[in-house]
Write a protein that holds these residues in place. Sequence first.
Motif, PDB file in Angstrom:
ATOM      1  N   ASP A   1       0.819  -1.210   0.000  1.00  0.00           N
ATOM      2  CA  ASP A   1       0.000   0.000   0.000  1.00  0.00           C
ATOM      3  C   ASP A   1       0.851   1.258   0.000  1.00  0.00           C
ATOM      4  OD1 ASP A   1      -2.334  -1.425  -0.069  1.00  0.00           O
ATOM      5  OD2 ASP A   1      -2.663  -1.351   2.092  1.00  0.00           O
ATOM      6  N   GLN A   2       2.054   1.163   0.541  1.00  0.00           N
ATOM      7  CA  GLN A   2       2.980   2.304   0.536  1.00  0.00           C
ATOM      8  C   GLN A   2       3.992   2.207  -0.604  1.00  0.00           C
ATOM      9  OE1 GLN A   2       2.286   0.495   3.407  1.00  0.00           O
ATOM     10  NE2 GLN A   2       0.832   2.020   4.141  1.00  0.00           N
ATOM     11  N   ALA A   3       3.904   1.167  -1.425  1.00  0.00           N
ATOM     12  CA  ALA A   3       4.833   0.946  -2.535  1.00  0.00           C
ATOM     13  C   ALA A   3       6.281   0.955  -2.044  1.00  0.00           C
ATOM     14  CB  ALA A   3       4.631   1.977  -3.637  1.00  0.00           C
ATOM     15  N   ARG A   4       6.535   0.230  -0.959  1.00  0.00           N
ATOM     16  CA  ARG A   4       7.868   0.143  -0.386  1.00  0.00           C
ATOM     17  C   ARG A   4       8.233  -1.312  -0.106  1.00  0.00           C
ATOM     18  NH1 ARG A   4       7.666   4.546  -1.905  1.00  0.00           N
ATOM     19  NH2 ARG A   4       8.312   6.506  -0.904  1.00  0.00           N
ATOM     20  N   CYS A   5       9.522  -1.584  -0.186  1.00  0.00           N
ATOM     21  CA  CYS A   5      10.092  -2.869   0.222  1.00  0.00           C
ATOM     22  C   CYS A   5      11.322  -2.558   1.060  1.00  0.00           C
ATOM     23  CB  CYS A   5      10.472  -3.712  -0.993  1.00  0.00           C
ATOM     24  SG  CYS A   5      11.342  -5.260  -0.576  1.00  0.00           S
ATOM     25  N   LEU A   6      11.372  -3.104   2.277  1.00  0.00           N
ATOM     26  CA  LEU A   6      12.514  -2.895   3.160  1.00  0.00           C
ATOM     27  C   LEU A   6      13.289  -4.201   3.270  1.00  0.00           C
ATOM     28  CD1 LEU A   6      10.184  -0.802   4.176  1.00  0.00           C
ATOM     29  CD2 LEU A   6      11.764  -0.462   6.082  1.00  0.00           C
ATOM     30  N   VAL A   7      14.601  -4.129   3.033  1.00  0.00           N
ATOM     31  CA  VAL A   7      15.455  -5.313   3.011  1.00  0.00           C
ATOM     32  C   VAL A   7      16.365  -5.299   4.227  1.00  0.00           C
ATOM     33  CG1 VAL A   7      17.189  -6.609   1.718  1.00  0.00           C
ATOM     34  CG2 VAL A   7      15.367  -5.394   0.494  1.00  0.00           C
ATOM     35  N   ALA A   8      16.317  -6.382   5.019  1.00  0.00           N
ATOM     36  CA  ALA A   8      17.151  -6.535   6.213  1.00  0.00           C
ATOM     37  C   ALA A   8      18.449  -7.230   5.838  1.00  0.00           C
ATOM     38  CB  ALA A   8      16.403  -7.331   7.275  1.00  0.00           C
ATOM     39  N   ASN A   9      19.537  -6.476   5.807  1.00  0.00           N
ATOM     40  CA  ASN A   9      20.860  -7.000   5.479  1.00  0.00           C
ATOM     41  C   ASN A   9      21.600  -7.314   6.783  1.00  0.00           C
ATOM     42  OD1 ASN A   9      21.146  -6.640   2.408  1.00  0.00           O
ATOM     43  ND2 ASN A   9      20.394  -4.636   3.070  1.00  0.00           N
ATOM     44  N   GLU A  10      21.630  -8.585   7.132  1.00  0.00           N
ATOM     45  CA  GLU A  10      22.100  -9.004   8.458  1.00  0.00           C
ATOM     46  C   GLU A  10      23.539  -8.606   8.738  1.00  0.00           C
ATOM     47  OE1 GLU A  10      23.167 -13.229  10.671  1.00  0.00           O
ATOM     48  OE2 GLU A  10      21.784 -13.227   8.969  1.00  0.00           O
ATOM     49  N   ARG A  11      24.459  -8.972   7.879  1.00  0.00           N
ATOM     50  CA  ARG A  11      25.887  -8.829   8.219  1.00  0.00           C
ATOM     51  C   ARG A  11      26.407  -7.405   8.080  1.00  0.00           C
ATOM     52  NH1 ARG A  11      28.504 -14.576   6.053  1.00  0.00           N
ATOM     53  NH2 ARG A  11      27.252 -15.879   7.477  1.00  0.00           N
ATOM     54  N   SER A  12      25.762  -6.586   7.267  1.00  0.00           N
ATOM     55  CA  SER A  12      26.137  -5.168   7.241  1.00  0.00           C
ATOM     56  C   SER A  12      25.354  -4.370   8.278  1.00  0.00           C
ATOM     57  CB  SER A  12      25.918  -4.574   5.851  1.00  0.00           C
ATOM     58  OG  SER A  12      24.559  -4.716   5.447  1.00  0.00           O
ATOM     59  N   GLY A  13      24.356  -4.984   8.909  1.00  0.00           N
ATOM     60  CA  GLY A  13      23.571  -4.285   9.916  1.00  0.00           C
ATOM     61  C   GLY A  13      22.808  -3.114   9.353  1.00  0.00           C
ATOM     62  N   THR A  14      22.172  -3.324   8.198  1.00  0.00           N
ATOM     63  CA  THR A  14      21.466  -2.229   7.539  1.00  0.00           C
ATOM     64  C   THR A  14      20.102  -2.675   7.037  1.00  0.00           C
ATOM     65  OG1 THR A  14      22.597  -2.763   5.448  1.00  0.00           O
ATOM     66  CG2 THR A  14      23.557  -1.008   6.801  1.00  0.00           C
ATOM     67  N   VAL A  15      19.173  -1.746   7.017  1.00  0.00           N
ATOM     68  CA  VAL A  15      17.873  -1.933   6.385  1.00  0.00           C
ATOM     69  C   VAL A  15      17.803  -0.947   5.227  1.00  0.00           C
ATOM     70  CG1 VAL A  15      15.371  -1.769   6.638  1.00  0.00           C
ATOM     71  CG2 VAL A  15      16.756  -2.698   8.508  1.00  0.00           C
ATOM     72  N   ALA A  16      17.734  -1.469   4.014  1.00  0.00           N
ATOM     73  CA  ALA A  16      17.681  -0.637   2.811  1.00  0.00           C
ATOM     74  C   ALA A  16      16.231  -0.502   2.359  1.00  0.00           C
ATOM     75  CB  ALA A  16      18.534  -1.227   1.699  1.00  0.00           C
ATOM     76  N   VAL A  17      15.844   0.716   1.991  1.00  0.00           N
ATOM     77  CA  VAL A  17      14.465   1.010   1.598  1.00  0.00           C
ATOM     78  C   VAL A  17      14.390   1.136   0.079  1.00  0.00           C
ATOM     79  CG1 VAL A  17      12.517   2.582   1.871  1.00  0.00           C
ATOM     80  CG2 VAL A  17      14.104   2.212   3.788  1.00  0.00           C
ATOM     81  N   PHE A  18      13.447   0.405  -0.523  1.00  0.00           N
ATOM     82  CA  PHE A  18      13.232   0.425  -1.967  1.00  0.00           C
ATOM     83  C   PHE A  18      11.808   0.857  -2.273  1.00  0.00           C
ATOM     84  CE2 PHE A  18      16.658  -2.468  -1.200  1.00  0.00           C
ATOM     85  CZ  PHE A  18      17.512  -2.352  -2.280  1.00  0.00           C
ATOM     86  N   ARG A  19      11.629   1.479  -3.421  1.00  0.00           N
ATOM     87  CA  ARG A  19      10.288   1.722  -3.955  1.00  0.00           C
ATOM     88  C   ARG A  19       9.862   0.521  -4.782  1.00  0.00           C
ATOM     89  NH1 ARG A  19       9.744   5.396  -7.798  1.00  0.00           N
ATOM     90  NH2 ARG A  19      11.989   5.636  -8.157  1.00  0.00           N
ATOM     91  N   ILE A  20       8.587   0.157  -4.692  1.00  0.00           N
ATOM     92  CA  ILE A  20       8.011  -0.829  -5.593  1.00  0.00           C
ATOM     93  C   ILE A  20       7.413  -0.061  -6.767  1.00  0.00           C
ATOM     94  CG2 ILE A  20       6.361  -2.710  -5.877  1.00  0.00           C
ATOM     95  CD1 ILE A  20       6.445  -3.124  -2.852  1.00  0.00           C
TER      96      ILE A  20
END
Length: 359
Positions: A316-335
């Motif tokens: 509904d927000q046209a977003r995908c959040l990716v949990a990158n474990e070993r870099s300790g980052t959450v990257a935000v993408f548009r769908i």
Amino acid sequence: MTTRRDLLGGLAATTLLPALPARARSAALPALIAGTYANEGGAGLYTLAPAGAGWRVGPAAPLTGISFGVTHGAHRYLAKEQAKGRLIVTDRRARVLADVASGGDDPCHVAVSPDARALAVANYSSGTVSVWPLGRDGRPGAPTVRQQHGTGPNTDRQAGPHAHWVGFTRDARRLHAVDLGADAIFAYDIAGAVPGQPRVAWRAPAGAGPRHLAHHPRLPIAYVVTELGNTLVTLDAHTDGTFATRSTQSLLPAGFSGASFAAHLAIDARGRRLYASNRGHDSVAVFDLAADGTPRLIQHIASGGHWPRFFLLLEDQARCLVANERSGTVAVFRILPDGRLAATGQVLAVPGVVFLDRA
């Protein structure tokens, strides 16, 4: 005991795709939670609060080692991954309501039945599946624990059964468990909240190491990612709970020869796009799903960090959040309108992040 922690040490297609049917878009971004591993720097269960066009990292509740969780109504059910694992039940404010043994070692996946009468947990290192009845207050009763059996040719990863995913059928009469160590999917007939004995519902190719499963929202089809084989397997789902292989294709781009391990997959609500993450290649693969459910690769996009264990679709927000474990980052993408992903440039620092959910 050797645990799973000891053992696990954007190229876009040029084909033009039609835009997916329009969905109502909400301007408001939801608050989220992020589970983390303490041995990779995580302080607990973080809050990700909406901030403008993205999110900011808030404080962490002291719930460490949370490898997965699901929310149902006012309750959240969390798997605490450790030897002699725990199932933790909280309210939506992270107040602990129950803390019980998970029925095995290193729990890594949780599912609530569609009728909310049962809850299941996959315990990875012990290869056990536990099922609890849920009371009207959402709290678990006495569990039934079932032991899975099997091995595979990869002696480092498949010396015994390793339950990695659990999920109920829509009618809540059957439970499936994906087992990486046994190269199998097991089926359990459910009577009330009591599972029968496990029976093999599908055999993966030897050494493939199936990890996660997702059902098509409309068709009698399921999809499995194999962690060791790095493949997406399309399955015909039969009414007796068994599966038959329809097709298999790589999750990695042609010519890639490095080490990589498939992780998570998810399908959009309309059954038009499938997403899967690759740890090592550090990408998300996007597939178009035809009217008959046949997948076709349309994109590889860099995950925005290292070791993308999990991702969360917010359609509904046209977003995908990716949990990158070993870099300790959450990257935000548009769908994008055609289902592909595009990086927004926002990357959040969340040490040891391994799963995400709505708060």
